[in-house]
Write a protein that holds these residues in place. Sequence first.
Motif: not given
Lengths: 115, 112
Positions: B62-65, B67-74, B50-54
């Motif tokens: 490991t999941f990362q969102f 900072d700008a809440r436009k992209d994510s990685s697994l 939910v939160t940018g940088g989370e």
Amino acid sequence: EAGVAQSPRYKIIEKRQSVAFWCNPISGHATLYWYQQILGQGPKLLIQFQNNGVVDDSQLPKDRFSAERLKGVDSTLKIQPAKLEDSAVYLCASNLWGVSPDTQYFGPGTRLTVL
Amino acid sequence: TQLLEQSPQFLSIQEGENLTVYCNSSSVFSSLQWYRQEPGEGPVLLVTVVTGGEVKKLKRLTFQFGDARKDSSLHITAAQPGDTGLYLCAGAGGNYGQNFVFGPGTRLSVLP
């Protein structure tokens, strides 16, 4: 807690025939979605219900697809007449409206093959 | 129209290797979900960010969102054959996060 139920699991029909799929969402979930997933692709939203009202049906091919959720609980998706390109998995999902973050829960899907 | 791209499209690795898959968009999402889907089944939720940088961890995942809440990685550490499946990301938008758009998925095969 019971999950999202769908039936049938598999259906094979010939082109130009009709078919209907049924979905029962998780109890208390006001929002219900129908998705079409073609082999090798991600799910594509067909229609979204909020209780018994349609929120978004912009990607539903309305000349042949229809869906209803008359009492705001279970839902039926119909295709009439079916085309070869309708072969796909039809997924139903539900979520609890207004809860953040919203998360949707999927049923097992109905695999449709149109010959 | 909001669109999500995922890369790579296909990935085949040996058991024990590490891998990262990506989910990218030009749109901002209120939250982002990762699902795993096995043949003949519906997608199963892995995580919601939910939160940018989370950053969230789920055992070896490991999941990362962004900072700008436009992209994510697994990221998967020490992949196992049981990790094989289609990994889907979905972005939530709308006033209450009710509108979801899915990426095309990354099909992962982990060989023993």
